[in-house]
Design a protein around this motif. Sequence first.
Motif, PDB file in Angstrom:
ATOM      1  N   THR A 102       0.809  -1.226   0.000  1.00 48.46           N
ATOM      2  CA  THR A 102       0.000   0.000   0.000  1.00 48.46           C
ATOM      3  C   THR A 102       0.842   1.276   0.000  1.00 48.46           C
ATOM      4  O   THR A 102       0.340   2.338  -0.388  1.00 48.46           O
ATOM      5  N   ILE A 103       2.097   1.197   0.422  1.00 46.34           N
ATOM      6  CA  ILE A 103       2.868   2.399   0.694  1.00 46.34           C
ATOM      7  C   ILE A 103       3.078   3.259  -0.555  1.00 46.34           C
ATOM      8  O   ILE A 103       2.977   4.480  -0.512  1.00 46.34           O
ATOM      9  N   GLY A 104       3.367   2.607  -1.697  1.00 43.64           N
ATOM     10  CA  GLY A 104       3.629   3.370  -2.911  1.00 43.64           C
ATOM     11  C   GLY A 104       2.422   4.174  -3.363  1.00 43.64           C
ATOM     12  O   GLY A 104       2.547   5.363  -3.712  1.00 43.64           O
ATOM     13  N   ALA A 105       1.253   3.538  -3.356  1.00 41.72           N
ATOM     14  CA  ALA A 105       0.035   4.223  -3.793  1.00 41.72           C
ATOM     15  C   ALA A 105      -0.329   5.362  -2.852  1.00 41.72           C
ATOM     16  O   ALA A 105      -0.773   6.430  -3.295  1.00 41.72           O
ATOM     17  N   ILE A 106      -0.118   5.174  -1.552  1.00 44.40           N
ATOM     18  CA  ILE A 106      -0.448   6.217  -0.577  1.00 44.40           C
ATOM     19  C   ILE A 106       0.472   7.419  -0.736  1.00 44.40           C
ATOM     20  O   ILE A 106       0.023   8.574  -0.725  1.00 44.40           O
ATOM     21  N   ILE A 107       1.778   7.173  -0.885  1.00 42.40           N
ATOM     22  CA  ILE A 107       2.725   8.271  -1.073  1.00 42.40           C
ATOM     23  C   ILE A 107       2.380   9.071  -2.322  1.00 42.40           C
ATOM     24  O   ILE A 107       2.363  10.305  -2.315  1.00 42.40           O
TER      25      ILE A 107
ATOM     26  N   LEU B 277      -8.431   9.592  -7.280  1.00 46.49           N
ATOM     27  CA  LEU B 277      -8.924   8.324  -6.742  1.00 46.49           C
ATOM     28  C   LEU B 277      -9.276   7.339  -7.846  1.00 46.49           C
ATOM     29  O   LEU B 277      -8.919   6.160  -7.786  1.00 46.49           O
ATOM     30  N   ASN B 278      -9.963   7.813  -8.861  1.00 40.91           N
ATOM     31  CA  ASN B 278     -10.390   6.925  -9.949  1.00 40.91           C
ATOM     32  C   ASN B 278      -9.193   6.326 -10.674  1.00 40.91           C
ATOM     33  O   ASN B 278      -9.118   5.112 -10.884  1.00 40.91           O
ATOM     34  N   THR B 279      -8.239   7.178 -11.060  1.00 40.02           N
ATOM     35  CA  THR B 279      -7.084   6.681 -11.807  1.00 40.02           C
ATOM     36  C   THR B 279      -6.189   5.789 -10.948  1.00 40.02           C
ATOM     37  O   THR B 279      -5.641   4.796 -11.440  1.00 40.02           O
ATOM     38  N   SER B 280      -6.047   6.133  -9.665  1.00 39.59           N
ATOM     39  CA  SER B 280      -5.185   5.346  -8.786  1.00 39.59           C
ATOM     40  C   SER B 280      -5.745   3.946  -8.560  1.00 39.59           C
ATOM     41  O   SER B 280      -5.013   2.946  -8.630  1.00 39.59           O
ATOM     42  N   THR B 281      -7.033   3.855  -8.288  1.00 39.81           N
ATOM     43  CA  THR B 281      -7.643   2.538  -8.058  1.00 39.81           C
ATOM     44  C   THR B 281      -7.633   1.701  -9.333  1.00 39.81           C
ATOM     45  O   THR B 281      -7.402   0.488  -9.292  1.00 39.81           O
ATOM     46  N   ASN B 282      -7.865   2.349 -10.481  1.00 33.53           N
ATOM     47  CA  ASN B 282      -7.807   1.625 -11.743  1.00 33.53           C
ATOM     48  C   ASN B 282      -6.402   1.093 -12.005  1.00 33.53           C
ATOM     49  O   ASN B 282      -6.231  -0.040 -12.472  1.00 33.53           O
TER      50      ASN B 282
ATOM     51  N   VAL C   4      -4.163 -18.281  -3.120  1.00 30.42           N
ATOM     52  CA  VAL C   4      -3.193 -17.601  -3.972  1.00 30.42           C
ATOM     53  C   VAL C   4      -3.828 -16.451  -4.741  1.00 30.42           C
ATOM     54  O   VAL C   4      -3.131 -15.524  -5.164  1.00 30.42           O
ATOM     55  N   PHE C   5      -5.144 -16.505  -4.930  1.00 32.76           N
ATOM     56  CA  PHE C   5      -5.857 -15.413  -5.587  1.00 32.76           C
ATOM     57  C   PHE C   5      -6.263 -14.349  -4.586  1.00 32.76           C
ATOM     58  O   PHE C   5      -6.148 -13.151  -4.845  1.00 32.76           O
ATOM     59  N   ASN C   6      -6.724 -14.801  -3.426  1.00 26.51           N
ATOM     60  CA  ASN C   6      -7.237 -13.869  -2.422  1.00 26.51           C
ATOM     61  C   ASN C   6      -6.158 -12.975  -1.825  1.00 26.51           C
ATOM     62  O   ASN C   6      -6.413 -11.799  -1.559  1.00 26.51           O
ATOM     63  N   ASP C   7      -4.958 -13.509  -1.578  1.00 26.95           N
ATOM     64  CA  ASP C   7      -3.956 -12.684  -0.935  1.00 26.95           C
ATOM     65  C   ASP C   7      -3.563 -11.503  -1.806  1.00 26.95           C
ATOM     66  O   ASP C   7      -3.337 -10.386  -1.310  1.00 26.95           O
ATOM     67  N   GLU C   8      -3.513 -11.705  -3.133  1.00 24.83           N
ATOM     68  CA  GLU C   8      -3.202 -10.602  -4.039  1.00 24.83           C
ATOM     69  C   GLU C   8      -4.351  -9.604  -4.110  1.00 24.83           C
ATOM     70  O   GLU C   8      -4.147  -8.382  -4.080  1.00 24.83           O
ATOM     71  N   LEU C   9      -5.572 -10.130  -4.209  1.00 25.98           N
ATOM     72  CA  LEU C   9      -6.735  -9.254  -4.357  1.00 25.98           C
ATOM     73  C   LEU C   9      -6.977  -8.441  -3.094  1.00 25.98           C
ATOM     74  O   LEU C   9      -7.322  -7.249  -3.168  1.00 25.98           O
ATOM     75  N   ILE C  10      -6.803  -9.048  -1.929  1.00 29.05           N
ATOM     76  CA  ILE C  10      -6.971  -8.326  -0.670  1.00 29.05           C
ATOM     77  C   ILE C  10      -5.941  -7.210  -0.555  1.00 29.05           C
ATOM     78  O   ILE C  10      -6.242  -6.114  -0.072  1.00 29.05           O
ATOM     79  N   SER C  11      -4.723  -7.473  -0.999  1.00 31.80           N
ATOM     80  CA  SER C  11      -3.680  -6.443  -0.980  1.00 31.80           C
ATOM     81  C   SER C  11      -4.076  -5.253  -1.851  1.00 31.80           C
ATOM     82  O   SER C  11      -3.874  -4.097  -1.458  1.00 31.80           O
ATOM     83  N   ILE C  12      -4.668  -5.529  -3.018  1.00 33.63           N
ATOM     84  CA  ILE C  12      -5.101  -4.451  -3.909  1.00 33.63           C
ATOM     85  C   ILE C  12      -6.249  -3.662  -3.291  1.00 33.63           C
ATOM     86  O   ILE C  12      -6.273  -2.425  -3.325  1.00 33.63           O
ATOM     87  N   PHE C  13      -7.217  -4.356  -2.693  1.00 37.39           N
ATOM     88  CA  PHE C  13      -8.341  -3.679  -2.044  1.00 37.39           C
ATOM     89  C   PHE C  13      -7.845  -2.788  -0.896  1.00 37.39           C
ATOM     90  O   PHE C  13      -8.328  -1.663  -0.714  1.00 37.39           O
TER      91      PHE C  13
ATOM     92  N   MET D   2      -8.131   1.236  -0.358  1.00 37.27           N
ATOM     93  CA  MET D   2      -8.640   1.873   0.856  1.00 37.27           C
ATOM     94  C   MET D   2      -7.665   2.933   1.363  1.00 37.27           C
ATOM     95  O   MET D   2      -8.069   4.014   1.796  1.00 37.27           O
ATOM     96  N   GLY D   3      -6.371   2.601   1.308  1.00 39.32           N
ATOM     97  CA  GLY D   3      -5.365   3.566   1.736  1.00 39.32           C
ATOM     98  C   GLY D   3      -5.392   4.830   0.896  1.00 39.32           C
ATOM     99  O   GLY D   3      -5.281   5.945   1.423  1.00 39.32           O
ATOM    100  N   VAL D   4      -5.566   4.665  -0.413  1.00 38.65           N
ATOM    101  CA  VAL D   4      -5.661   5.822  -1.312  1.00 38.65           C
ATOM    102  C   VAL D   4      -6.863   6.682  -0.950  1.00 38.65           C
ATOM    103  O   VAL D   4      -6.788   7.922  -0.926  1.00 38.65           O
ATOM    104  N   ALA D   5      -7.998   6.030  -0.663  1.00 33.97           N
ATOM    105  CA  ALA D   5      -9.209   6.783  -0.313  1.00 33.97           C
ATOM    106  C   ALA D   5      -9.062   7.491   1.033  1.00 33.97           C
ATOM    107  O   ALA D   5      -9.488   8.648   1.190  1.00 33.97           O
ATOM    108  N   ILE D   6      -8.441   6.821   2.005  1.00 28.98           N
ATOM    109  CA  ILE D   6      -8.311   7.403   3.343  1.00 28.98           C
ATOM    110  C   ILE D   6      -7.345   8.583   3.361  1.00 28.98           C
ATOM    111  O   ILE D   6      -7.561   9.585   4.059  1.00 28.98           O
TER     112      ILE D   6
END
Length: 258
Positions: free
Chosen positions: A138-143, A180-185, A217-226, A230-234
């Motif tokens: 999450t750190i890169g997207a938040i920065i 927010l839109n571009t970052s989440t996309n 193996v699918f969920n751990d990646e997807l949860i990290s993206i979600f 959330m970090g970007v929105a907060i």
Amino acid sequence: MNVLVLLSIILFALMAIIGGKKGVKSFIALLLNFVILLGTVLVMNDPNANPIWLTLIACALISAISLFYINSVNSKTVMAFISTIVTLIILLAFIIVMTDQSMIQGFGEEETDELVVFSLHIGIDFVKVATSVIIMGTIGAIIDTAISITSPMREIHYHNPSISRKELFLAGIRIGRDILNTSTNTLFFAFFGSSMGLLMWFKDLSYSFGEMVNAKVFNDELISIFTAGMGVAIVIPIASGMTAHYLVKMSKKNNHAK
């Protein structure tokens, strides 16, 4: 010549030509951040080390390098740094609970065949490791979001010093909504791009949709993206509020001094 070395040279040349001095500093910052990440992973191998604390320290160092080394110490970078740290702290408790409850730590059943010859009793808490992976993701997207808000807000205040705190805050929120839109996309496209092979593997194994979305193996990646989303929105209201408060406060202080 090694492909990675060649690509590094091309990247450095492009960043230097287009970005000039700041582009060179950005490339150096990229190398420094890589060294920090590698060092953090190596230290995590110590059973006595706490992966979460190590990750938070690494995130603070990465944030400082990405903001202060490249853009120097000023109001926009200080506010971006503080808002990044505050956002990580807010997310930390949620990430720990969510990682423990979702049980995404460790390896999925699809990976067990390759690990059967190895011992998994290595003395490391995989819940903490999974938490560290999500925090680091999450750190890169938040920065990026934080500096993208504080920088234009400082410009707005510079060209309109009489703007109120509320108006400046709302301006930051409007900027954040566009980001927010571009970052989440970007986060989701990066996930599906990197997981294309995994999705094709699921298809070859004739996984149903339910089996696919429940695979570890699918969920751990997807949860990290979600979580990154959330970090970007907060960070948007946090960075907007802190920057508006600081700039207006300093403006009033300077006016009183005059």
